[in-house]
Design an enzyme around this catalytic site. Structure first.
Site, PDB file in Angstrom:
ATOM      1  N   TYR A  78      58.898 -63.363  20.589  1.00  7.59           N
ATOM      2  CA  TYR A  78      57.339 -62.916  19.890  1.00  7.59           C
ATOM      3  C   TYR A  78      57.584 -60.998  19.759  1.00  7.59           C
ATOM      4  O   TYR A  78      57.459 -60.149  21.413  1.00  7.59           O
ATOM      5  CB  TYR A  78      56.226 -63.379  20.042  1.00  7.59           C
ATOM      6  CG  TYR A  78      54.715 -63.030  19.530  1.00  7.59           C
ATOM      7  CD1 TYR A  78      54.539 -62.103  20.292  1.00  7.59           C
ATOM      8  CD2 TYR A  78      54.728 -63.106  18.405  1.00  7.59           C
ATOM      9  CE1 TYR A  78      53.010 -61.369  19.092  1.00  7.59           C
ATOM     10  CE2 TYR A  78      53.456 -62.828  17.547  1.00  7.59           C
ATOM     11  CZ  TYR A  78      52.937 -61.946  18.307  1.00  7.59           C
ATOM     12  OH  TYR A  78      51.917 -62.147  17.480  1.00  7.59           O
ATOM     13  N   ASP A 110      63.049 -54.979  23.186  1.00  7.99           N
ATOM     14  CA  ASP A 110      60.883 -55.477  23.606  1.00  7.99           C
ATOM     15  C   ASP A 110      60.542 -55.279  24.795  1.00  7.99           C
ATOM     16  O   ASP A 110      60.190 -57.165  25.733  1.00  7.99           O
ATOM     17  CB  ASP A 110      60.699 -55.948  22.704  1.00  7.99           C
ATOM     18  CG  ASP A 110      59.142 -56.568  22.084  1.00  7.99           C
ATOM     19  OD1 ASP A 110      59.068 -57.322  21.248  1.00  7.99           O
ATOM     20  OD2 ASP A 110      58.607 -55.454  23.032  1.00  7.99           O
ATOM     21  N   LYS A 117      50.877 -53.497  26.931  1.00 11.00           N
ATOM     22  CA  LYS A 117      50.211 -53.839  27.804  1.00 11.00           C
ATOM     23  C   LYS A 117      50.272 -52.924  29.060  1.00 11.00           C
ATOM     24  O   LYS A 117      49.268 -52.280  29.357  1.00 11.00           O
ATOM     25  CB  LYS A 117      50.754 -55.286  28.644  1.00 11.00           C
ATOM     26  CG  LYS A 117      50.779 -55.960  27.062  1.00 11.00           C
ATOM     27  CD  LYS A 117      51.859 -57.551  27.335  1.00 11.00           C
ATOM     28  CE  LYS A 117      51.880 -58.232  26.005  1.00 11.00           C
ATOM     29  NZ  LYS A 117      50.514 -58.866  25.931  1.00 11.00           N
TER      30      LYS A 117
HETATM   31  P1  KE4 Z   1      50.399 -56.691  20.757  1.00  5.35           P
HETATM   32  O1  KE4 Z   1      50.164 -55.972  18.875  1.00  5.35           O
HETATM   33  O2  KE4 Z   1      49.776 -58.033  21.119  1.00  5.35           O
HETATM   34  O3  KE4 Z   1      50.189 -55.842  21.504  1.00  5.35           O
HETATM   35  O4  KE4 Z   1      51.324 -56.971  21.178  1.00  5.35           O
HETATM   36  C1  KE4 Z   1      52.634 -57.901  20.608  1.00  5.35           C
HETATM   37  C2  KE4 Z   1      53.809 -58.438  21.731  1.00  5.35           C
HETATM   38  C3  KE4 Z   1      55.354 -57.627  21.322  1.00  5.35           C
HETATM   39  N1  KE4 Z   1      55.753 -57.647  22.564  1.00  5.35           N
HETATM   40  C4  KE4 Z   1      55.866 -58.754  22.819  1.00  5.35           C
HETATM   41  C5  KE4 Z   1      56.755 -59.421  24.428  1.00  5.35           C
HETATM   42  C6  KE4 Z   1      54.487 -59.573  23.255  1.00  5.35           C
HETATM   43  O5  KE4 Z   1      54.505 -60.221  24.575  1.00  5.35           O
HETATM   44  C7  KE4 Z   1      53.538 -58.942  22.847  1.00  5.35           C
HETATM   45  C8  KE4 Z   1      52.128 -59.838  22.725  1.00  5.35           C
HETATM   46  N2  KE4 Z   1      52.072 -60.804  23.489  1.00  5.35           N
HETATM   47  C9  KE4 Z   1      50.947 -61.727  23.483  1.00  5.35           C
HETATM   48  C10 KE4 Z   1      50.690 -62.600  24.399  1.00  5.35           C
HETATM   49  N3  KE4 Z   1      52.301 -63.661  24.441  1.00  5.35           N
HETATM   50  C11 KE4 Z   1      50.091 -60.967  22.705  1.00  5.35           C
HETATM   51  C12 KE4 Z   1      48.593 -62.267  23.465  1.00  5.35           C
HETATM   52  C13 KE4 Z   1      47.843 -62.206  21.792  1.00  5.35           C
HETATM   53  O6  KE4 Z   1      48.808 -62.441  20.761  1.00  5.35           O
HETATM   54  O7  KE4 Z   1      46.706 -62.338  21.735  1.00  5.35           O
END
Ligand code: KE4
Length: 438
Positions: free
Chosen positions: A155, A250, A278
């Protein structure tokens, strides 16, 4: 109680989780501002969190939980860490956003460049999604190519190009390839199984000269926690070198989580671009694209690849990020050794408790990031991860919640141990597993 038993700052305080959820669902799609919070795959009522401190969260029913979600990764030192709160407070009194450069942005860029082995420059955004979207545009702008490769179950945020065979909430809610993404866009995304180098080799054999980038979570955290098998990342590096594509790590989740030098420092593979999120924002909104100057200078205004953001480099996010990165950088041996010890204790005690239940399960852990799968099979990719016993996970999830332990409400998520989790907290959680009716 360890958690700040704060008076809530709004007028819906005291309604309780269920009433808040009922009210929220009339006003916000699914009652949440991010789907994975909705308990969609486990059922039940999401916990509305009133406050948090250290490794504990307090919900609107006044129930306290030992927390292994940690806001999906940022809370590596625990919630409401005093140094981070103090940094935000002392910054806010001078204003919250100027839309102009600030000295603190130079300082956090220096910290990122110092801590991320492949970084010579950094561009800040307000989320991980913005960072990965920008990195993809940059890779396409540098190479003049349109295709890119991602991995099933990984993701990279909710940018159109990435919502193809995506993990995390997309997989949890059964839409790994989302409606609303034009076919013409999705067709530019090539997908391979994670850890399957042969599949990537054949994609590159056929499309290599048109592939701008290979995007990968160096340690997958959105299909549960799944590490790379021996030689996988090295193979991706070699394929990118051979075909003139960029390797993009990523590290939104793994960045500063698995080591102070991120996954790339721990695993010894150097990407061309890195995305962060994060932890880098200390729990405040922030994403980062970073890498060598020869690539980063293609970003506007030095280069032609446009990228922007009203709140990019926001003073409060930057202050929180600096406070956290400085702590992780200055005390790295003590912090990461303690995180590793505590996480090893958790693995050992949870394994013993699950073995006592006679439950087949497999486990992956890299530092303080872990994945528990209710299948006896070793999990190396999304297909393996999707073989887990979903009904058993639901019972496990809700059973632990009832015992005061909060894990992610989806088996497609990683768990996180923080520096605030004590050995006694870990023992408590193992005893909680022992009490479950599974
Ligand atoms: P954000 O746009 O949510 O800040 O980051 C996206 C993202 C990008 N790359 C990786 C490897 C990530 O894990 C994420 C976001 N992770 C999820 C949890 N697995 C965020 C939780 C959510 O979507 O509410």
């Amino acid at each position: 109680m360890n958690v700040n038993d704060s008076e809530s700052l709004n007028d819906v305080a005291g309604l309780g989780n269920q009433s808040l959820f009922d009210r929220a669902k009339k006003l916000i799609p699914g009652g949440v501002n991010s789907p994975v919070r909705a308990f969609g795959s486990v059922g039940g009522t999401p916990r509305f969190i009133r406050s948090a401190k250290g490794c504990r969260i307090l919900d609107e029913d006044n129930r306290e939980y030992i927390d292994f979600v940690g806001s999906w990764g940022p809370m590596i030192l625990g919630h409401a860490h005093p140094e981070i709160l103090e940094a935000i407070a002392r910054t806010a009194v001078h204003g919250t956003s100027f839309g102009a450069p600030t000295a603190a942005e130079v300082e956090i860029a220096e910290l990122i460049v110092d801590m991320v082995p492949s970084a010579e420059m950094a561009r800040l955004t307000s989320s991980g999604t913005e960072a990965t979207m920008s990195a993809l545009r940059l890779a396409r702008g540098i190479t003049g190519r349109s295709l890119f490769i991602k991995f099933e179950g990984c993701y990279h945020g909710h940018g159109d190009s990435f919502l193809v065979a995506a993990g995390s909430g997309a997989a949890t809610h059964g839409h790994p390839s989302s409606p609303g993404v034009p076919e013409a866009t999705a067709n530019l995304t090539l997908v391979a199984p994670f850890n399957d180098l042969a599949a990537v080799e054949s994609l590159m054999q056929e499309h290599g000269s048109d592939v701008a980038a290979i995007f990968v979570e160096p340690i997958a955290g959105n299909m549960g926690c799944v590490p790379p098998v021996e030689g996988f990342l090295e193979g991706l590096r070699a394929l990118c070198d051979k075909h003139g594509s960029l390797l993009v790590f990523d590290e939104v989740m793994t960045g500063f989580r698995v080591s102070p030098q991120c996954a790339q420092g721990l695993l010894g593979v150097t990407p061309d671009l890195t995305t962060l999120g994060k932890i880098v924002g200390g729990g405040m909104p922030m994403g980062v694209v970073c890498g060598p100057q020869k690539y980063m200078e293609h970003f506007s205004p030095t280069g032609a690849v446009y990228q922007a953001g009203t709140l990019s480099g926001n003073p409060l996010s930057v202050a929180a990020g600096i406070a956290l990165l400085k702590r992780l950088h200055s005390d790295s041996d003590e912090i990461y050794n303690t995180l590793d010890q505590r996480s090893a204790q958790l693995h050992q005690l949870w394994k013993e408790a699950l073995d006592q239940h006679g439950i087949p399960h497999s486990w992956h852990r890299v530092g303080s990031m872990f994945g528990l799968f209710f299948t006896a099979k070793t999990v190396n990719n999304f297909h393996d991860a999707s073989q887990g016993d979903v009904e058993l996970f639901k019972k496990f999830f809700h059973g632990l919640l009832a015992e005061g332990v909060a894990i992610a409400p989806s088996s497609y998520e990683a768990g996180f141990v923080s520096l605030a989790h004590t050995a006694e907290d870990i023992e408590f959680t193992a005893e909680a597993i022992g009490k479950l009716k599974l």
